[in-house]
Write a protein that holds these residues in place. Structure first.
Motif, short mmCIF file in Angstrom:
data_model
loop_
_atom_site.label_atom_id
_atom_site.label_comp_id
_atom_site.label_asym_id
_atom_site.label_seq_id
_atom_site.Cartn_x
_atom_site.Cartn_y
_atom_site.Cartn_z
N TYR A 1 0.81 -1.22 0.00
CA TYR A 1 0.00 0.00 0.00
C TYR A 1 0.85 1.27 0.00
O TYR A 1 0.32 2.38 0.09
N VAL B 1 3.26 0.43 8.32
CA VAL B 1 2.78 1.09 9.53
C VAL B 1 3.34 0.36 10.76
O VAL B 1 3.91 -0.73 10.64
N MET C 1 -0.41 4.96 5.47
CA MET C 1 0.53 4.27 4.58
C MET C 1 1.29 5.28 3.71
O MET C 1 2.43 5.05 3.33
S1 SF4 Z 1 -6.01 1.83 8.19
FE1 SF4 Z 1 -4.70 0.14 8.85
S2 SF4 Z 1 -5.72 -1.67 8.01
FE2 SF4 Z 1 -6.55 0.07 6.92
S3 SF4 Z 1 -5.28 0.27 5.07
FE3 SF4 Z 1 -4.41 1.63 6.62
S4 SF4 Z 1 -2.85 0.37 7.62
FE4 SF4 Z 1 -4.17 -1.04 6.50
#
Ligand code: SF4
Length: 319
Positions: free
Chosen positions: A37, A73, A275
């Motif tokens: 991502y 993350v 991300m």
């Molecule tokens: S909020 Fe958390 S689970 Fe959702 S895309 Fe972003 S990192 Fe992934």
């Protein structure tokens, strides 16, 4: 004039930063792990890119490097530090958390466990080290069904993503899954209306959705799978056009690996702000100053490691 010059400067700036990162990586004997991502330019500098499961595997088994720079993350970098405690694990942007992971605390989970003492706890990797330490086994969206099937208990507390949990329940009806009220704020932004519009615009396309999407959206999918599953599906499907129901960073590698195929996201809202916090500048800063080191207290890390290793062993056996 300004935008054109700005773009040119931007390209030059990125090229310089990439060269700087390469040099720093060699000098510090580091590797860069990148989640699917992340921004395109971050995926371009990856030594390895993939989903949470693949990145956890590389972090656990890497023997060559001294440092892992985790472009993703916090919970991902934490998993890297837990699985390879001798390694220095860096998260380039210390604020890059996951709102889904923040929807559960170890205290709240302990309370739920007291409510259902006969249940096993399966935690999605998108959770803190403390929550993993309170769980019996971890899972990712690639192996959640397999992990839940492997559990002896009839009852399973599945945390923290209710949509993934609900999807697993539909595939493993023999279990009773107790859901947690958590959700991914990125995937939840995709609505059934977005999908209807995208299907009308690209009538020949197959719609592939991530199980973190809402049940309404999943009902409309031609195929439901994890990000790793999406790469396999796109490669093997006869379709030429795809609507991708997950974070838009996925388009980078899908397009790269399938030059004859076309990929769209149904809405530009499929973007995870956390991300996208990682930039080339932050990666260079991270390598230069060896920041921000992710450390997990030993009492937490030892318990969380068992939870993660159980998951890795189950998936390894079935490969
Ligand atoms: S909020 Fe958390 S689970 Fe959702 S895309 Fe972003 S990192 Fe992934």
């Amino acid at each position: 004039m300004y935008p054109a010059n700005h773009n040119k400067d931007d390209i030059l700036y990125k090229k310089e930063l990439k060269a700087k990162i390469e040099k720093l990586k060699d000098k510090k004997n580091a590797i860069i792990l990148v989640h699917n991502y992340q921004r395109d330019e971050i995926q371009e500098i990856a030594d390895f890119s993939g989903d949470s499961l693949a990145l956890a595997r590389v972090a656990a088994t890497d023997k060559k490097s001294d440092i892992i720079v985790f472009c993703g993350v916090r919970f991902m970098a934490e998993s890297g530090a837990i699985l390879n405690p001798k390694k220095r694990v860096l998260l380039p942007v210390k604020e890059s958390g996951c709102p889904l992971a923040d929807m559960i605390t170890p205290e709240k989970l302990r309370r739920k466990k007291r409510e259902f003492p006969d249940a096993a706890v399966v935690c999605y990797v998108n959770s803190s080290a403390e929550v993993k330490a309170e769980s019996d086994i971890s899972c990712t969206s690639s192996n959640a069904i397999e992990v839940v099937k492997s559990i002896k208990n009839k009852r399973v507390i599945f945390v923290p993503d209710k949509n993934l949990g609900r999807y697993v329940q539909s595939q493993v009806p023999e279990k009773e899954i107790i859901l947690w009220e958590g959700f991914c704020p990125t995937h939840i932004r995709l609505t059934d209306e977005d999908v209807i519009k995208a299907k009308a615009k690209f009538p020949d396309a197959e719609f592939v959705a991530h199980p973190e999407c809402s049940p309404e959206v999943l009902k409309m999918a031609d195929h439901i799978c994890s990000t790793a599953g999406m790469f396999r599906y796109a490669k093997n499907s006869k379709a030429k056009v795809f609507i991708i129901g997950t974070e838009s960073g996925m388009l980078y590698k899908l397009r790269e690996e399938n030059p004859g195929k076309v990929f769209h996201v149904p809405t530009p809202r499929l973007l995870c702000a956390n991300m996208k916090l990682t930039t080339l500048g932050w990666v260079a800063h991270s390598l230069e100053n060896l920041v921000y080191e992710v450390k997990v207290p030993r009492n937490v890390s030892e318990k969380a490691r068992k939870t993660l290793e159980k998951m890795l062993n189950i998936t390894k056996k079935s490969e």
